[in-house]
Design a protein around this motif. Structure first.
Motif, PDB file in Angstrom:
ATOM      1  N   ILE A  21      68.186  55.551  31.931  1.00  0.00           N
ATOM      2  CA  ILE A  21      69.068  56.460  31.662  1.00  0.00           C
ATOM      3  C   ILE A  21      68.401  57.621  30.982  1.00  0.00           C
ATOM      4  N   PRO A  22      68.716  58.709  31.600  1.00  0.00           N
ATOM      5  CA  PRO A  22      68.023  59.930  30.703  1.00  0.00           C
ATOM      6  C   PRO A  22      69.196  60.391  29.892  1.00  0.00           C
ATOM      7  N   THR A  23      68.833  61.044  28.728  1.00  0.00           N
ATOM      8  CA  THR A  23      70.165  61.311  28.234  1.00  0.00           C
ATOM      9  C   THR A  23      69.839  62.170  26.771  1.00  0.00           C
ATOM     10  N   MET A  24      70.753  63.167  26.458  1.00  0.00           N
ATOM     11  CA  MET A  24      70.854  64.039  25.295  1.00  0.00           C
ATOM     12  C   MET A  24      71.876  63.712  24.362  1.00  0.00           C
ATOM     13  N   ARG A  25      72.821  62.778  24.758  1.00  0.00           N
ATOM     14  CA  ARG A  25      74.062  62.612  23.971  1.00  0.00           C
ATOM     15  C   ARG A  25      74.282  61.024  23.603  1.00  0.00           C
ATOM     16  N   ASP A  26      75.007  60.766  22.844  1.00  0.00           N
ATOM     17  CA  ASP A  26      75.604  59.346  22.583  1.00  0.00           C
ATOM     18  C   ASP A  26      75.837  58.777  23.636  1.00  0.00           C
ATOM     19  N   GLN A  46      65.275  59.443  25.737  1.00  0.00           N
ATOM     20  CA  GLN A  46      66.012  60.554  25.088  1.00  0.00           C
ATOM     21  C   GLN A  46      65.144  62.080  25.224  1.00  0.00           C
ATOM     22  N   ASP A  47      65.988  62.820  25.874  1.00  0.00           N
ATOM     23  CA  ASP A  47      65.498  64.107  26.170  1.00  0.00           C
ATOM     24  C   ASP A  47      65.801  65.262  24.805  1.00  0.00           C
ATOM     25  N   GLY A  48      65.126  66.396  24.762  1.00  0.00           N
ATOM     26  CA  GLY A  48      65.643  67.175  23.672  1.00  0.00           C
ATOM     27  C   GLY A  48      64.999  66.978  22.397  1.00  0.00           C
ATOM     28  N   ARG A  84      64.043  68.862  28.392  1.00  0.00           N
ATOM     29  CA  ARG A  84      65.245  69.617  28.657  1.00  0.00           C
ATOM     30  C   ARG A  84      65.416  69.711  30.238  1.00  0.00           C
ATOM     31  N   ASP A  85      65.479  68.601  30.612  1.00  0.00           N
ATOM     32  CA  ASP A  85      65.690  68.435  32.273  1.00  0.00           C
ATOM     33  C   ASP A  85      65.727  67.011  32.505  1.00  0.00           C
ATOM     34  N   SER A  86      66.798  66.498  33.265  1.00  0.00           N
ATOM     35  CA  SER A  86      67.168  65.039  33.668  1.00  0.00           C
ATOM     36  C   SER A  86      65.973  64.297  34.152  1.00  0.00           C
ATOM     37  N   SER A  87      64.980  65.235  34.808  1.00  0.00           N
ATOM     38  CA  SER A  87      63.861  64.380  35.363  1.00  0.00           C
ATOM     39  C   SER A  87      62.992  63.687  34.174  1.00  0.00           C
ATOM     40  N   CYS A  88      63.346  64.073  32.984  1.00  0.00           N
ATOM     41  CA  CYS A  88      62.387  63.286  31.837  1.00  0.00           C
ATOM     42  C   CYS A  88      62.702  61.520  32.476  1.00  0.00           C
ATOM     43  N   ARG A  89      63.616  61.285  33.250  1.00  0.00           N
ATOM     44  CA  ARG A  89      63.980  59.965  33.561  1.00  0.00           C
ATOM     45  C   ARG A  89      62.842  59.105  34.254  1.00  0.00           C
ATOM     46  N   ILE A 104      70.930  56.077  36.045  1.00  0.00           N
ATOM     47  CA  ILE A 104      72.225  56.469  36.226  1.00  0.00           C
ATOM     48  C   ILE A 104      72.506  57.541  35.162  1.00  0.00           C
ATOM     49  N   ASP A 105      73.368  58.560  35.632  1.00  0.00           N
ATOM     50  CA  ASP A 105      73.642  59.602  34.432  1.00  0.00           C
ATOM     51  C   ASP A 105      74.672  58.982  33.588  1.00  0.00           C
ATOM     52  N   ASP A 106      74.477  59.553  32.252  1.00  0.00           N
ATOM     53  CA  ASP A 106      75.424  59.067  31.349  1.00  0.00           C
ATOM     54  C   ASP A 106      76.747  59.644  31.250  1.00  0.00           C
ATOM     55  N   GLU A 240      64.816  68.429  40.653  1.00  0.00           N
ATOM     56  CA  GLU A 240      63.829  67.406  40.450  1.00  0.00           C
ATOM     57  C   GLU A 240      64.121  66.173  41.352  1.00  0.00           C
ATOM     58  N   ASP A 241      65.349  65.949  41.536  1.00  0.00           N
ATOM     59  CA  ASP A 241      65.471  64.668  42.311  1.00  0.00           C
ATOM     60  C   ASP A 241      65.445  65.059  43.748  1.00  0.00           C
ATOM     61  N   MET A 242      65.803  66.217  44.152  1.00  0.00           N
ATOM     62  CA  MET A 242      65.646  66.879  45.569  1.00  0.00           C
ATOM     63  C   MET A 242      64.052  66.664  46.013  1.00  0.00           C
ATOM     64  N   SER A 269      82.064  62.032  35.892  1.00  0.00           N
ATOM     65  CA  SER A 269      83.174  62.670  35.065  1.00  0.00           C
ATOM     66  C   SER A 269      83.075  64.167  34.866  1.00  0.00           C
ATOM     67  N   LYS A 270      81.747  64.654  34.578  1.00  0.00           N
ATOM     68  CA  LYS A 270      81.629  65.889  34.065  1.00  0.00           C
ATOM     69  C   LYS A 270      80.870  66.858  35.019  1.00  0.00           C
ATOM     70  N   ALA A 271      81.401  67.975  35.089  1.00  0.00           N
ATOM     71  CA  ALA A 271      80.890  69.104  35.998  1.00  0.00           C
ATOM     72  C   ALA A 271      80.008  69.962  35.139  1.00  0.00           C
ATOM     73  N   SER A 272      78.755  69.977  35.226  1.00  0.00           N
ATOM     74  CA  SER A 272      77.797  70.748  34.387  1.00  0.00           C
ATOM     75  C   SER A 272      78.179  72.434  34.581  1.00  0.00           C
ATOM     76  N   ASN A 273      77.864  73.150  33.884  1.00  0.00           N
ATOM     77  CA  ASN A 273      78.032  74.447  34.011  1.00  0.00           C
ATOM     78  C   ASN A 273      77.571  75.226  35.131  1.00  0.00           C
ATOM     79  N   ALA A 276      75.404  78.243  34.457  1.00  0.00           N
ATOM     80  CA  ALA A 276      74.016  77.935  33.781  1.00  0.00           C
ATOM     81  C   ALA A 276      73.158  77.269  34.771  1.00  0.00           C
ATOM     82  N   ASN A 277      73.821  76.634  35.692  1.00  0.00           N
ATOM     83  CA  ASN A 277      73.223  75.751  36.835  1.00  0.00           C
ATOM     84  C   ASN A 277      72.468  76.960  37.723  1.00  0.00           C
ATOM     85  N   LEU A 278      73.185  77.999  38.176  1.00  0.00           N
ATOM     86  CA  LEU A 278      72.866  78.902  38.959  1.00  0.00           C
ATOM     87  C   LEU A 278      71.520  79.641  38.493  1.00  0.00           C
TER      88      LEU A 278
HETATM   89  O1  LIG Z   1      68.204  68.919  29.644  1.00  0.00           O
HETATM   90  C1  LIG Z   1      68.761  67.722  30.171  1.00  0.00           C
HETATM   91  C2  LIG Z   1      70.090  67.713  30.994  1.00  0.00           C
HETATM   92  C3  LIG Z   1      70.816  66.343  30.991  1.00  0.00           C
HETATM   93  N1  LIG Z   1      70.167  65.450  30.825  1.00  0.00           N
HETATM   94  C4  LIG Z   1      70.780  64.164  31.216  1.00  0.00           C
HETATM   95  O2  LIG Z   1      70.626  64.002  32.669  1.00  0.00           O
HETATM   96  C5  LIG Z   1      71.618  63.392  33.199  1.00  0.00           C
HETATM   97  C6  LIG Z   1      72.434  64.685  34.277  1.00  0.00           C
HETATM   98  O3  LIG Z   1      73.103  65.716  33.115  1.00  0.00           O
HETATM   99  P1  LIG Z   1      74.278  66.312  33.728  1.00  0.00           P
HETATM  100  O4  LIG Z   1      75.309  65.203  34.070  1.00  0.00           O
HETATM  101  O5  LIG Z   1      74.738  67.072  32.391  1.00  0.00           O
HETATM  102  O6  LIG Z   1      73.946  67.197  34.872  1.00  0.00           O
HETATM  103  P2  LIG Z   1      74.399  67.347  36.340  1.00  0.00           P
HETATM  104  O7  LIG Z   1      74.444  68.359  36.965  1.00  0.00           O
HETATM  105  O8  LIG Z   1      75.880  66.484  36.870  1.00  0.00           O
HETATM  106  O9  LIG Z   1      73.209  66.125  36.964  1.00  0.00           O
HETATM  107  C7  LIG Z   1      73.131  66.073  38.230  1.00  0.00           C
HETATM  108  O10 LIG Z   1      72.378  67.255  38.800  1.00  0.00           O
HETATM  109  C8  LIG Z   1      70.909  66.874  38.888  1.00  0.00           C
HETATM  110  C9  LIG Z   1      70.108  68.001  38.630  1.00  0.00           C
HETATM  111  O11 LIG Z   1      69.831  68.045  37.160  1.00  0.00           O
HETATM  112  C10 LIG Z   1      70.637  65.665  38.239  1.00  0.00           C
HETATM  113  O12 LIG Z   1      69.659  64.967  38.756  1.00  0.00           O
HETATM  114  C11 LIG Z   1      72.013  64.901  38.453  1.00  0.00           C
HETATM  115  O13 LIG Z   1      72.156  63.773  37.732  1.00  0.00           O
HETATM  116  C12 LIG Z   1      72.713  63.052  32.037  1.00  0.00           C
HETATM  117  O14 LIG Z   1      72.164  61.842  31.827  1.00  0.00           O
HETATM  118  C13 LIG Z   1      72.071  64.039  30.900  1.00  0.00           C
HETATM  119  O15 LIG Z   1      72.111  63.414  29.866  1.00  0.00           O
HETATM  120  C14 LIG Z   1      68.743  65.242  30.174  1.00  0.00           C
HETATM  121  O16 LIG Z   1      68.315  64.385  29.852  1.00  0.00           O
HETATM  122  N2  LIG Z   1      68.372  66.658  29.729  1.00  0.00           N
END
Ligand SMILES: O=c1ccn([C@@H]2O[C@H](COP(=O)(O)OP(=O)(O)O[C@H]3O[C@@H](CO)[C@H](O)[C@H]3O)[C@@H](O)[C@H]2O)c(=O)[nH]1
Ligand SMILES: [Mn+2]
Length: 351
Positions: A21-26, A46-48, A84-89, A104-106, A240-242, A269-273, A276-278
């Protein structure tokens, strides 16, 4: 088959699967997953800011790695792990010692199927990974190994043994994994369609691998599951996942492994911004018109029989062919090479 959905029986592959699980949150979301996740070892990346304390509910068997750990364990190679990216996973994939990994995302929760039954995503992914794939000939009745289905007339018997399954790509109800332009024009679109199917992505076809709800056979394809150097300091994000999915698919095609997509669903559950994504992904949207033809052209020498060989070769082709498109790819190719060195160093038996 014993399964976590029936706690009376021992969970499937309890000692052979890690949940990353990659995460920046509880991680309160784990409370919702407790019946299904508690039997398994969790690897939390844990990222960030490593000084930030994240809350992890009691009763889970986990290891937590933060940026200080990544730097300590990998030393100079830590540059290959995004910040600062979910690819840290993917650091979790590197550190796992298990045969299977589920990531899995948090912000993904337990979904329910149309009958209202809670979906045990771990169990479905394991079923997908333990049953063969059909990459060489499309079965029109979908997964032939599933109860109540089979191969259809005209399906060659010589192919009915199927191929080993390397990847199980799950889907999401509620917030679909759309790119930012799509999300901007369809901000209220939600995925309400539960499609009761698991398909094998045909050989020779690329696909969009989302990291949100993904499992794989680490022994078969782990070294190729590098989620790249994206995020802070990089010109491209949210690919990263692509990127990993395209690398994995061309190598699976070469090795004769299968990639499945479909069940299980999670509730995203959560739509990221989207704005910011663009900003993060617009270059990727532009460059993917170059990336896809590149991956479609990738070939490996017939004599390459290991993932490490193929991945090292792929990093060279990325450097040579995509490095001309943009210097970012030359850097990404170098990170790919660093990743595979780290993989071999930490997993010597994998060669
Ligand atoms: O800087 C970061 C941002 C996020 N995380 C952790 O990664 C996952 C996904 O984050 P989140 O749900 O906020 O973003 P999504 O846009 O829904 O993610 C999907 O888009 C893909 C591109 O990044 C990603 O692979 C998908 O999962 C959460 O667990 C965040 O806590 C992070 O570690 N660092
Ligand atoms: Mn999300």
């Amino acid at each position: 088959m014993p399964s976590p959905s029936n706690p009376a029986t021992s969970p499937v592959l309890k000692d052979d699967l890690d949940i990353v699980i990659p995460t920046m949150r509880d991680l309160d979301f784990l409370e919702k997953w407790r019946p299904f996740f508690q039997p398994y070892h969790l690897i939390i990346v844990q990222d960030g800011d490593p000084a930030k304390k994240i809350n992890i509910p009691e009763g889970f068997d986990y290891v937590l790695y933060n940026r200080n750990d990544i730097n300590r364990i990998l030393g100079p190679k830590s540059v290959s792990i995004s910040f600062r990216d979910s690819s840290c996973r993917c650091f979790g994939y590197l550190m796992s010692k298990k045969k299977y990994v589920y990531t899995i995302d948090d912000d993904c929760f337990v979904a329910s199927d149309p009958s209202g039954q809670k979906i045990n995503a771990v169990e479905q992914h394991i079923n997908n990974l333990l049953s063969p794939s059909t990459p060489f000939f499309f079965n029109t009745l979908y997964d032939p190994y599933r109860d109540g289905a089979d191969f259809v007339r005209g399906y060659p018997f010589s192919l009915r043994e199927g191929a080993p399954t390397a990847v199980s790509h799950g889907l999401w109800l509620n917030i679909p994994d759309y790119d930012s332009p799509t999300r901007l024009v369809k901000p209220h679109e939600r995925n309400t369609r539960y499609v009761d199917a698991v398909l094998t992505v045909p050989k020779g076809s690329l696909f969009s691998m989302s990291g949100m709800n993904l499992a794989f056979n680490r022994e078969l394809i782990g070294p190729a599951m590098y989620f790249g150097s994206f995020g802070e300091g990089q010109s491209i994000g949210r690919y990263e996942d692509m990127w990993a999915g395209w690398c994995v698919k061309v190598i699976c095609d070469h090795m004769g492994y299968g990639v499945k997509t479909g069940l299980p669903y999670v509730w995203h559950s959560k739509a990221s911004n989207p704005f910011a994504n663009l900003k993060n992904e617009y270059q990727g949207i532009y460059f993917q018109e170059e990336m896809i033809p590149f991956f479609e052209s990738v070939r490996f020498p017939k004599e390459y029989t290991t993932i490490e060989q193929c991945y090292t070769e792929l990093s060279k082709q990325v450097h040579e062919k995509l490095g001309k498109v943009d210097p970012y790819y030359a850097k990404l190719a170098d990170s790919m090479a660093t990743w595979i060195e780290a993989w071999v160093e930490l997993n010597p038996t994998s060669i």
